[in-house]
Design an enzyme around this catalytic site. Structure first.
Site, mmCIF file in Angstrom:
data_model
loop_
_atom_site.group_PDB
_atom_site.id
_atom_site.type_symbol
_atom_site.label_atom_id
_atom_site.label_comp_id
_atom_site.label_asym_id
_atom_site.label_seq_id
_atom_site.Cartn_x
_atom_site.Cartn_y
_atom_site.Cartn_z
ATOM 1 N N GLU A 87 -4.661 24.290 129.440
ATOM 2 C CA GLU A 87 -5.557 23.418 130.192
ATOM 3 C C GLU A 87 -7.018 23.738 129.883
ATOM 4 O O GLU A 87 -7.364 24.891 129.631
ATOM 5 C CB GLU A 87 -5.293 23.555 131.695
ATOM 6 N N CYS A 100 -14.631 24.954 130.440
ATOM 7 C CA CYS A 100 -13.876 26.169 130.712
ATOM 8 C C CYS A 100 -12.663 26.128 129.781
ATOM 9 O O CYS A 100 -11.827 25.227 129.892
ATOM 10 C CB CYS A 100 -13.465 26.136 132.187
ATOM 11 N N CYS A 107 -0.522 33.906 130.567
ATOM 12 C CA CYS A 107 -1.224 35.188 130.600
ATOM 13 C C CYS A 107 -0.225 36.264 130.975
ATOM 14 O O CYS A 107 0.638 36.046 131.825
ATOM 15 C CB CYS A 107 -2.358 35.152 131.624
ATOM 16 N N CYS A 111 -1.814 38.890 137.489
ATOM 17 C CA CYS A 111 -2.559 39.003 138.751
ATOM 18 C C CYS A 111 -1.862 38.131 139.799
ATOM 19 O O CYS A 111 -1.546 36.966 139.539
ATOM 20 C CB CYS A 111 -4.009 38.580 138.571
ATOM 21 N N CYS A 114 -3.142 34.448 140.936
ATOM 22 C CA CYS A 114 -3.554 33.503 139.895
ATOM 23 C C CYS A 114 -2.354 32.708 139.379
ATOM 24 O O CYS A 114 -1.327 33.293 139.011
ATOM 25 C CB CYS A 114 -4.198 34.299 138.761
ATOM 26 N N CYS A 327 -10.840 27.749 139.532
ATOM 27 C CA CYS A 327 -10.515 29.094 139.042
ATOM 28 C C CYS A 327 -9.124 29.527 139.480
ATOM 29 O O CYS A 327 -8.806 29.472 140.659
ATOM 30 C CB CYS A 327 -11.482 30.117 139.631
HETATM 31 N N1 SAH Z 1 -8.276 36.310 132.478
HETATM 32 C C1 SAH Z 1 -9.673 36.256 132.713
HETATM 33 C C2 SAH Z 1 -10.229 34.855 132.642
HETATM 34 C C3 SAH Z 1 -9.445 33.747 133.259
HETATM 35 S S1 SAH Z 1 -9.326 33.737 135.021
HETATM 36 C C4 SAH Z 1 -10.023 36.916 134.019
HETATM 37 O O1 SAH Z 1 -9.126 37.186 134.791
HETATM 38 O O2 SAH Z 1 -11.202 37.174 134.216
HETATM 39 C C5 SAH Z 1 -10.963 33.163 135.518
HETATM 40 C C6 SAH Z 1 -11.384 33.672 136.899
HETATM 41 O O3 SAH Z 1 -10.614 33.050 137.946
HETATM 42 C C7 SAH Z 1 -11.197 35.176 137.086
HETATM 43 O O4 SAH Z 1 -12.324 35.735 137.702
HETATM 44 C C8 SAH Z 1 -10.012 35.220 138.016
HETATM 45 O O5 SAH Z 1 -9.928 36.437 138.706
HETATM 46 C C9 SAH Z 1 -10.271 34.037 138.900
HETATM 47 N N2 SAH Z 1 -9.119 33.616 139.682
HETATM 48 C C10 SAH Z 1 -7.814 33.736 139.379
HETATM 49 N N3 SAH Z 1 -7.046 33.193 140.347
HETATM 50 C C11 SAH Z 1 -7.891 32.720 141.291
HETATM 51 C C12 SAH Z 1 -7.719 32.019 142.520
HETATM 52 N N4 SAH Z 1 -6.508 31.697 142.962
HETATM 53 N N5 SAH Z 1 -8.819 31.678 143.215
HETATM 54 C C13 SAH Z 1 -10.046 31.977 142.760
HETATM 55 N N6 SAH Z 1 -10.281 32.610 141.600
HETATM 56 C C14 SAH Z 1 -9.218 32.990 140.863
HETATM 57 FE FE1 SF4 Z 2 -4.576 36.440 133.592
HETATM 58 FE FE2 SF4 Z 2 -5.069 35.055 135.795
HETATM 59 FE FE3 SF4 Z 2 -5.272 37.716 135.823
HETATM 60 FE FE4 SF4 Z 2 -7.097 36.257 134.480
HETATM 61 S S1 SF4 Z 2 -6.729 36.247 136.682
HETATM 62 S S2 SF4 Z 2 -6.043 38.117 133.773
HETATM 63 S S3 SF4 Z 2 -5.780 34.556 133.741
HETATM 64 S S4 SF4 Z 2 -3.389 36.546 135.457
#
Ligand code: SAH
Ligand code: SF4
Length: 346
Positions: A87, A100, A107, A111, A114, A327
């Site tokens: 996406e 973006c 991934c 996390c 996410c 995000c």
């Molecule tokens: N993998 C990288 C970049 C992609 S995620 C990273 O983790 O930084 C981009 C941003 O979205 C990151 O700061 C991540 O922590 C945040 N993010 C992930 N899930 C989210 C959510 N449910 N609500 C708000 N931000 C989120």
């Molecule tokens: Fe991967 Fe989502 Fe964690 Fe970023 S926030 S490292 S995209 S699992």
């Protein structure tokens, strides 16, 4: 067939060594200045366009598009040559146009909050697949000029290190984008941050912190068990010393988890020591994580609290939330629905 954006200028020059030299420049400008695909580069003869079109194919096929914020935010689900889906989100603001991009399909970092992490890892993207997302967005943004690229889509950019560094370098060199306008967001792959610091690349680094004590961060960000906060801090110090550039921390505010006064003080201490800017993101909802984001009043309080502790903090808006484009909401799940729909309509 590969994407033509896999090629660097020298690759293109050797490919076209039987053509007049100025053709190389014409094709290159069409691709990079005007973001055209091969068939659109009408400054060169049709035979040359056909020759290139026979050797290279676009990497991205639109599987689905959604818009929100009265058309200011657009999200595309792209299908890649092997069926993997990613996406990309385009955001129009008054003062800038930002895309973006995804660096991986899925991934592996897992996390908990996410959607991309919940869906797991499919594969790394190639240089051409990432650059084509930028070029696609640049075409869609017209007549406005795409000004910013953020690596905050699906995937961990520093886990696909070579591709991320190469794309940043090319966007800087070939589209004249400055460090302020290119942001790589990482979950905190400490050795890769140190390596990146030494590359002399023009970029801004954002580190997804979310917790400034190891117990909470271990739960939210599993990679913390491998590179805990002290290790991450030393990588950030290397970044600061080597690049002279400030970094920012991202912090998705989760009710009762990392929005307490204690969490605020821990963050202020960690960020303050590194002179980092803090970007607060109200947690966006995802199907696999049931804890709520902080209420807006608490988000403001948290920001003001940080400021009073001497830390610069801003709140990132939740653009695209209603279309799962904000995000952490990117999972390319619409694809399953889209393919069923398109099968039925055939
Ligand atoms: N993998 C990288 C970049 C992609 S995620 C990273 O983790 O930084 C981009 C941003 O979205 C990151 O700061 C991540 O922590 C945040 N993010 C992930 N899930 C989210 C959510 N449910 N609500 C708000 N931000 C989120
Ligand atoms: Fe991967 Fe989502 Fe964690 Fe970023 S926030 S490292 S995209 S699992």
């Amino acid at each position: 067939m590969p994407s033509i954006y896999e090629l660097d200028l020298s690759d293109l020059a050797s490919l076209l060594d039987d053509e007049p030299r100025y053709r190389v420049g014409q094709v290159w400008r069409g691709l990079w200045d005007e973001a055209l695909d091969v068939s659109g580069i009408t400054t060169v003869p049709k035979a040359l366009r056909q020759r290139l079109a026979a050797q290279f194919a676009p990497a991205l096929e639109v599987a689905h598009e959604v818009t929100s914020d009265l058309g200011a935010t657009r999200k595309w689900v792209f299908r890649l040559h092997d069926g993997a889906t990613i996406e990309t989100v385009l955001m129009n603001y008054a003062d800038r146009v930002t895309v973006c991009v995804s660096s991986q399909a899925g991934c592996a970092m897992g996390c908990s909050f996410c959607a991309t992490g919940q869906a797991g890892f499919t594969r790394h993207l190639s240089v051409g697949e990432v650059i084509e997302q930028v070029m696609f967005a640049a075409r869609a943004a017209a007549p406005r000029r795409l000004s910013n690229v953020v690596f905050m889509g699906m995937g961990e950019p520093l886990a696909n290190y070579r591709v991320t560094a190469e794309v940043v370098k090319r966007l800087h060199e070939h589209r004249s984008m400055s460090a302020r306008h290119l942001t790589v967001s990482t979950v905190g792959v400490a050795p890769a941050i140190e390596r990146l610091a030494g590359e002399g690349l023009a970029l801004t680094l954002a580190v997804s912190l979310h917790a400034a004590n190891d117990t909470t961060r271990d739960e939210l960000v599993p990679l913390n068990r491998r590179y805990p906060l002290a290790r991450l801090r030393s990588a950030c110090e290397v970044w600061l010393e080597t690049t002279g550039r400030r970094l920012s921390f991202e912090w998705a505010l989760i009710e009762g988890v990392n929005d307490t006064d204690r969490a605020m003080h821990e963050l202020a201490e960690y960020a303050g020591g590194l002179r980092a800017h803090v970007n607060l993101i109200p947690l966006n909802p995802t199907p696999g994580y049931l804890v709520r984001g902080s209420r807006l009043a608490r988000v403001s309080e948290f920001r003001e609290g940080l400021e009073s502790l001497g830390v610069n903090a801003t709140v990132r808006n939740t653009r695209g939330r209603s279309i799962d484009a904000a995000c952490g909401q990117l999972a390319a799940v619409t694809n399953a629905r889209v393919s069923r729909v398109s099968l039925r309509s055939r």
